[in-house]
Write an enzyme that holds these catalytic residues in place. Structure first.
Site, PDB file in Angstrom:
ATOM      1  CE  LYS A 282      -3.760  -2.109   2.942  1.00  0.00           C
ATOM      2  NZ  LYS A 282      -5.451  -1.466   1.794  1.00  0.00           N
ATOM      3  NE  ARG A 356     -10.999  -9.532  -1.827  1.00  0.00           N
ATOM      4  CZ  ARG A 356     -11.318  -9.045  -2.791  1.00  0.00           C
ATOM      5  NH1 ARG A 356     -11.792  -9.149  -4.314  1.00  0.00           N
ATOM      6  NH2 ARG A 356     -11.096  -7.535  -2.801  1.00  0.00           N
TER       7      ARG A 356
END
Ligand code: BES
Ligand code: ZN
Ligand code: ZN
Length: 503
Positions: A282, A356
């Site tokens: 990130k 996920r």
């Protein structure tokens, strides 16, 4: 520890260092509030009102030092949003005022019977709870690691007195006060877990917190270690964990005090203690917020706290996969093909879509409980915050009845949820050239494609996914929500579970 007590009578009878009085804007009800609650201030309030300084407008707040004591008058405005939420915000405004001085005993005046009926349209009980939630959640601050800290102020509060001026209502205060205190504690607990920095709230520590909670309330708690996670073939959790210096854990808790045989509600919380993005790292701006990527886990633990303390007649299983998502030579890579515990293969397109993957293994594990419903809660996608900002949690699922119940819980707690679509086309966007699924579908519709990925693992069980990426991590404070971890989900899920019929 703050003491909470219930009382009857005007400020002339109830001793306190500060009296907080909420006023409706409607003129008749405004006057009646003066007459019923603080007739001794009639003159000064009339002067303030005619001068336009205090007329009961929303968020108007005046503090007065009088011969009768110190008062905070606070405006509720005209009815717009729900009465409970107006009260929460009103009390939050008053709490902000309270932060500027030290008051050991605080008296919070409940709105009069007439105001409850005609202006707020809520019960006395709901009003009491909302008032306390608003005030106390607004006074929260995370300052475990400060020598001189903001909680000095809250720390000075010794007693909160909730006061009614309506005869016969005092006896109804006690139960609502205890209820509010449980909810406040549970939210604070979740906020503290989320706000703790990742060097201190690492995998082991989060697990310790869950184990301690289980011990405190006799909630059955099982923690799978790495060999057990391997034996369960949880390839999602293991892949995300590859770059970590800590082994992964998988927390299983079951609240079932009366050994009820009904089908449980399974709560699944994303427990990423820090999300660097992995090799798809990130940007550094706001990366520190990713210490809160376990806010879903915090919401689930906070909910377990509340339902156990309420002794709710329900059966609830909590599942929390825990790891951080780090870079390094051992980290999983884009292009890798991994296998989830049900045998589904996943081509990794982006290592930052890690939530996920760990949730997939948890949803597969959930199948063994033959659940009445599965609710997962996760800081899953930036896309949900693009759609809804911090004003609603994204909700996607396969069962309208369950979603309606959560919407209702969202309205009453004002932890609102908003349904986003889960058309089958989103599942179509997850096709891989080399595996059963890709973990990222591309640029658009990120909240829906993430949910479609999860749906692949839930089979037919009624299921809802709550994406709290926008609501759990707040850029700035507002009303009773602080900057940082909001603890969202605790009041929502607790309210939902309380709405379930007893066995
Ligand atoms: N934990 C993040 C989502 C997130 C972002 C939560 C901002 C709170 C604030 C999640 O693991 C993530 O990185 N998601 C990616 C998915 C993308 C790679 C498809 C995202 O939303 O950018
Ligand atoms: Zn991520
Ligand atoms: Zn994440």
């Amino acid at each position: 520890m703050i003491k909470y007590t219930g009382h009857y009578g005007g400020p002339d009878r109830i001793k306190a260092d500060v009296y907080v009085i909420p006023f409706p804007e409607d003129d008749t009800l405004f006057q009646k509030t003066v007459n019923t609650v603080c007739p001794q201030l009639k003159k000064v309030i009339a002067a303030l009102q005619s001068g336009g300084e205090f007329t009961g407008k929303k968020k108007e707040c005046t503090s007065l030092l009088t011969d009768y004591g110190r008062f905070i008058l606070v405006g509720m405005g005209h009815p717009d949003i729900s009465g409970a939420e107006r009260l929460r915000r009103t009390m939050a405004r008053a709490a902000k005022e309270m932060k500027s001085w030290v008051a050991p005993t605080v008296a919070l005046y409940a709105p009069t019977e007439e105001v409850l009926k005609k202006d707020l349209s809520i019960s006395f009980e709901d009003a009491t709870i909302a008032m306390l939630e608003g005030a106390m959640l607004a006074l929260y601050s995370y300052d475990a690691f400060r020598k001189k800290n903001a909680s000095d102020k809250k720390g000075k509060i010794k007693e909160i007195r909730v006061v009614t001026c309506d005869e016969g209502y005092q006896s109804r205060l006690k139960a609502s006060i205890s209820e509010a205190v449980i909810l406040i504690e549970a939210v604070e607990y979740a906020r503290n877990l989320a706000n703790a920095p990742a060097n201190l709230m690492d995998t082991q520590t989060l697990v310790k917190q869950a184990v301690a909670l289980g011990k405190k309330f006799t909630i059955k708690t099982l923690v799978l270690n790495k060999p057990e996670i391997e034996a369960n073939k949880m390839g999602g959790l293991l892949a995300v964990n590859q770059g970590s210096k800590s082994d992964p854990r998988f927390i299983v808790m079951e609240y079932n005090d009366k050994k009820r045989r009904l089908r449980p509600t399974v709560l699944v919380g994303k427990g990423i203690t820090f999300d660097s993005g992995g090799l798809c790292i990130k940007p550094s701006a706001n990366m520190d917020d990713m210490k809160m990527d376990m806010s879903g886990a915090a919401a689930v633990l906070g909910t377990m706290y509340a339902i156990a303390k309420f002794k709710l007649p329900v059966r609830v299983v909590a599942l929390i996969p825990v790891t951080d998502n780090m870079t390094g030579g051992a980290a999983f890579r884009p292009g890798d093909i991994i296998t989830i515990s049900d045998g589904t293969t996943v081509e990794i397109k982006n290592t930052d879509a890690e939530g996920r993957l760990i949730l997939a293994d948890a949803l597969v594990y959930a199948q063994r409980f033959k659940a009445a419903a599965i609710i997962d809660i996760a800081t899953l996608t930036g896309a949900v915050a693009v759609a809804l900002a911090s004003h609603a949690t994204g909700m996607l699922g396969n069962d309208d009845e369950l979603m309606d119940a959560l919407s209702a819980a969202g309205e009453s707690t004002y932890e609102r949820v908003w349904e986003l679509p889960l058309f089958e086309e989103y599942a179509g966007m997850l096709e891989s050239d080399v595996a059963d699924l890709v973990n990222v579908a591309g640029k658009w519709g990120g909240a829906s494609t993430a949910a479609a990925f999860l749906q692949h693992f839930v089979e037919d069980t009624p299921w809802v996914h709550l994406d709290i990426a926008g609501t759990a991590i707040l850029e700035k404070a507002s009303d009773y929500n602080p900057k940082g971890g909001s603890g969202v989900g605790v009041r929502l899920l607790t309210s939902y579970l309380r709405s379930l019929p007893a066995e």
